[in-house]
Scaffold this motif. Structure first.
Motif, PDB file in Angstrom:
ATOM      1  N   ASN A  48     123.701  66.704  12.436  1.00 43.29           N
ATOM      2  CA  ASN A  48     124.397  66.277  13.659  1.00 43.29           C
ATOM      3  C   ASN A  48     125.484  65.256  13.345  1.00 43.29           C
TER       4      ASN A  48
ATOM      5  N   ASP B 191     126.246  57.266  12.036  1.00 46.96           N
ATOM      6  CA  ASP B 191     127.506  57.892  11.639  1.00 46.96           C
ATOM      7  C   ASP B 191     128.660  57.216  12.351  1.00 46.96           C
TER       8      ASP B 191
ATOM      9  N   ILE C 137     128.348  59.762  21.618  1.00 41.06           N
ATOM     10  CA  ILE C 137     127.742  60.545  22.699  1.00 41.06           C
ATOM     11  C   ILE C 137     128.062  59.876  24.026  1.00 41.06           C
TER      12      ILE C 137
ATOM     13  N   ILE D  48     120.078  64.724  25.422  1.00 38.12           N
ATOM     14  CA  ILE D  48     120.218  65.266  24.067  1.00 38.12           C
ATOM     15  C   ILE D  48     118.905  65.712  23.429  1.00 38.12           C
TER      16      ILE D  48
ATOM     17  N   THR E 249     122.912  71.578  24.164  1.00 35.48           N
ATOM     18  CA  THR E 249     123.913  71.461  23.104  1.00 35.48           C
ATOM     19  C   THR E 249     125.299  71.375  23.710  1.00 35.48           C
ATOM     20  N   THR E 250     126.191  70.683  23.009  1.00 32.63           N
ATOM     21  CA  THR E 250     127.591  70.662  23.437  1.00 32.63           C
ATOM     22  C   THR E 250     128.413  71.508  22.459  1.00 32.63           C
ATOM     23  N   LYS E 251     127.696  72.213  21.574  1.00 32.74           N
ATOM     24  CA  LYS E 251     128.403  72.959  20.528  1.00 32.74           C
ATOM     25  C   LYS E 251     128.565  74.429  20.892  1.00 32.74           C
TER      26      LYS E 251
ATOM     27  N   GLY F 191     125.438  75.583  17.152  1.00 33.53           N
ATOM     28  CA  GLY F 191     124.214  74.864  17.487  1.00 33.53           C
ATOM     29  C   GLY F 191     123.420  75.569  18.557  1.00 33.53           C
ATOM     30  N   THR F 192     122.079  75.469  18.421  1.00 29.84           N
ATOM     31  CA  THR F 192     121.220  76.047  19.447  1.00 29.84           C
ATOM     32  C   THR F 192     120.647  74.955  20.343  1.00 29.84           C
ATOM     33  N   GLY F 193     120.813  73.698  19.928  1.00 29.81           N
ATOM     34  CA  GLY F 193     120.273  72.610  20.746  1.00 29.81           C
ATOM     35  C   GLY F 193     118.805  72.353  20.493  1.00 29.81           C
ATOM     36  N   LEU F 194     118.317  72.824  19.351  1.00 34.16           N
ATOM     37  CA  LEU F 194     116.897  72.600  19.035  1.00 34.16           C
ATOM     38  C   LEU F 194     116.676  71.386  18.134  1.00 34.16           C
ATOM     39  N   GLY F 195     117.737  71.005  17.406  1.00 27.85           N
ATOM     40  CA  GLY F 195     117.582  69.968  16.384  1.00 27.85           C
ATOM     41  C   GLY F 195     116.882  68.703  16.871  1.00 27.85           C
ATOM     42  N   LEU F 196     117.440  68.074  17.880  1.00 27.36           N
ATOM     43  CA  LEU F 196     116.876  66.799  18.330  1.00 27.36           C
ATOM     44  C   LEU F 196     115.544  66.984  19.044  1.00 27.36           C
TER      45      LEU F 196
HETATM   46  N1  ATP Z   1     125.211  62.057  15.694  1.00 25.77           N
HETATM   47  C1  ATP Z   1     125.672  62.594  16.830  1.00 25.77           C
HETATM   48  N2  ATP Z   1     126.910  62.288  17.288  1.00 25.77           N
HETATM   49  C2  ATP Z   1     127.388  62.831  18.430  1.00 25.77           C
HETATM   50  N3  ATP Z   1     126.699  63.672  19.212  1.00 25.77           N
HETATM   51  C3  ATP Z   1     125.458  64.026  18.829  1.00 25.77           C
HETATM   52  C4  ATP Z   1     124.873  63.504  17.620  1.00 25.77           C
HETATM   53  N4  ATP Z   1     123.648  64.013  17.505  1.00 25.77           N
HETATM   54  C5  ATP Z   1     123.457  64.818  18.567  1.00 25.77           C
HETATM   55  N5  ATP Z   1     124.537  64.827  19.374  1.00 25.77           N
HETATM   56  C6  ATP Z   1     124.680  65.586  20.626  1.00 25.77           C
HETATM   57  O1  ATP Z   1     123.404  66.039  21.036  1.00 25.77           O
HETATM   58  C7  ATP Z   1     123.411  67.455  21.186  1.00 25.77           C
HETATM   59  C8  ATP Z   1     122.067  68.000  20.853  1.00 25.77           C
HETATM   60  O2  ATP Z   1     121.794  67.866  19.465  1.00 25.77           O
HETATM   61  P1  ATP Z   1     120.782  68.853  18.772  1.00 25.77           P
HETATM   62  O3  ATP Z   1     120.682  68.479  17.345  1.00 25.77           O
HETATM   63  O4  ATP Z   1     119.518  68.860  19.557  1.00 25.77           O
HETATM   64  O5  ATP Z   1     121.448  70.270  18.960  1.00 25.77           O
HETATM   65  P2  ATP Z   1     122.727  70.875  18.230  1.00 25.77           P
HETATM   66  O6  ATP Z   1     123.079  70.039  17.051  1.00 25.77           O
HETATM   67  O7  ATP Z   1     123.757  71.046  19.286  1.00 25.77           O
HETATM   68  O8  ATP Z   1     122.200  72.286  17.758  1.00 25.77           O
HETATM   69  P3  ATP Z   1     121.168  72.564  16.535  1.00 25.77           P
HETATM   70  O9  ATP Z   1     120.659  71.245  16.075  1.00 25.77           O
HETATM   71  O10 ATP Z   1     120.094  73.387  17.140  1.00 25.77           O
HETATM   72  O11 ATP Z   1     121.966  73.265  15.520  1.00 25.77           O
HETATM   73  C9  ATP Z   1     124.542  67.946  20.323  1.00 25.77           C
HETATM   74  O12 ATP Z   1     125.058  69.189  20.753  1.00 25.77           O
HETATM   75  C10 ATP Z   1     125.553  66.819  20.463  1.00 25.77           C
HETATM   76  O13 ATP Z   1     126.284  66.944  21.668  1.00 25.77           O
END
Ligand code: ATP
Ligand code: MG
Length: 386
Positions: free
Chosen positions: A135, A179, A184, A192, A198-200, A205-210
């Motif tokens: 991210n 970073d 955000i 988030i 997700t904003t991607k 991005g699928t929005g699963l990471g966080l």
């Molecule tokens: N370090 C960061 N700086 C800015 N925005 C962030 C950061 N980390 C997360 N975000 C925001 O939070 C959203 C959700 O993050 P998340 O990791 O859950 O999903 P993703 O990165 O969009 O997709 P994925 O992790 O599944 O590939 C992101 O789309 C982004 O908008």
């Protein structure tokens, strides 16, 4: 309350969806890992290609961990956590992060080598770091920037712990990942951690990471918080309760246990997995007969019940599932070891499967050394029992 309920419902829906796709995804992954393992042996020592395939295996391990985490959403149980020093795991992950980031991004590390132990799974810690760093990398893009990873020990007093509803005063191992990216927006901060937020773009991005990170941290009894300023950067702080136990020794690379020509009946409705197994098991010293149909497998067994020393079967199969097959087989040969492979973690239910004649359960995808180890143990146990 309504907000919490909505959140819970979203989690629930994400959970059932995730549980559904995880099974198929796991089988795809299993075939890929199997073929890579085979190709690596066929390559022997051809430097670069071997190294690259090694990286594929490493990546597949992360994918497997992700599946576990996705399954955790759908409330399937997880592996038992063990005392762990997270620092070596974080350092290892940072190496991978470095390799995948543009050189315009500087990476700073402040990782103390022994912050004390937490109860956790190295794969999950790895996942936390990879997700947060990915991210951070996205937020900084191709621009110059600084990614900082810190690990250390911190104690929370009563007043500080009060600010975090789930935490008690005491010692915590922290991971801080910061970073200098785009930050955000205030109004998005509370969203988030939602699964699928997700904003991607969809391919990015699928929005699963966080959501995954959040789930892992909560599962360890910890806390995650974020501070961010638009245009300046973002910082995630994770606190994990520190424990006093010694870290479990990381097992040194064991030798692969080999077979002595024992005969294995292998059943999986996924043709690719049968193909992999019928190449992999002979390499490990076994003779193998593979079937994609559980009924045909049973027929073959009935025709020659003494023609096999061990049975490996998938769980979910059309017409006759793995436990039914196991039951029929153990009617003919009650002592034959049967290994059930499943996409879901059935550790807790191992007892229940004993009545079907199942002696052991392995979680898919199977790794060669795991399979070799379990099969050897099962065969040896059978022999000792007479
Ligand atoms: N370090 C960061 N700086 C800015 N925005 C962030 C950061 N980390 C997360 N975000 C925001 O939070 C959203 C959700 O993050 P998340 O990791 O859950 O999903 P993703 O990165 O969009 O997709 P994925 O992790 O599944 O590939 C992101 O789309 C982004 O908008
Ligand atoms: Mg992400």
């Amino acid at each position: 309350m309504e907000k919490n309920l909505r959140q819970a419902q979203k989690m629930e829906a994400a959970g059932s969806l995730a549980g559904g796709i995880a099974h198929d995804f796991n089988n795809i992954l299993a075939a890929m890992i199997g073929y890579v393992n085979l190709a690596m042996h066929q390559l022997e020592d051809q430097g670069m290609a071997r190294r690259n395939l090694d990286m594929v295996v490493k990546a597949s391990l992360r994918a497997r961990n992700l599946i576990k985490q996705i399954l955790a959403f759908s409330r399937h149980s997880e592996k038992e956590p063990k005392p762990l020093n997270i620092s070596p795991v974080v350092k290892e992950a940072v190496k991978l992060v470095r390799a995948s980031m543009p050189s315009s991004i500087e990476i700073r590390q402040d990782i103390i080598s022994d912050p004390g132990n937490v109860l956790g799974d190295p794969g999950q810690i790895h996942q936390i770091v990879m997700n947060l760093c990915t991210n951070a990398g996205h937020a900084m893009g191709e621009n110059a920037g600084v990614l900082t990873i810190e690990v250390g020990l911190r104690s929370l007093n009563a007043a500080e712990a009060n600010l975090k509803p789930d935490l008690r005063p005491g010692n915590y191992v922290y991971i801080i990942i910061s970073d200098t990216g785009h930050g955000i927006e205030e109004k998005l901060k509370e969203r988030i951690f939602e699964p699928y937020f997700t904003t991607k773009e969809s391919h990015e991005g699928t929005g699963l990471g966080l959501a995954v990170v959040h789930g892992i941290v909560k599962g360890m009894g910890g806390d995650i918080s974020v501070s961010s300023e638009s245009g300046k950067g973002t910082s995630f702080t994770i606190l994990i309760p520190s424990i006093s136990q010694e870290a479990a020794k990381v097992p040194t690379k064991e030798k692969i246990s080999l077979g002595q020509g024992e005969r294995i009946l292998f059943v999986d409705d996924e043709e690719l997995l049968v193909d992999v197994a019928t190449q992999m098991l002979p390499r490990l010293g076994y003779r193998v007969t593979g079937f994609t149909s559980s009924r045909e497998a049973l027929k073959s067994f009935q025709e020659n019940p003494n023609g096999f020393d061990l049975v490996i079967t998938d769980y979910t199969m059309p017409k006759m599932i793995g436990t039914q097959l196991a039951r029929e087989i153990s009617k003919l040969r009650p002592e034959i070891p049967i290994l059930l492979c499943t996409g879901f973690n059935k550790d807790d239910e191992a007892e229940k499967y004993k009545e079907f004649g199942v002696r052991a359960i392995l979680l898919k995808p199977l790794y060669e050394h795991e399979l070799a180890e379990v099969v050897r143990q099962m065969l040896d146990k059978g022999n000792n029992n007479g």
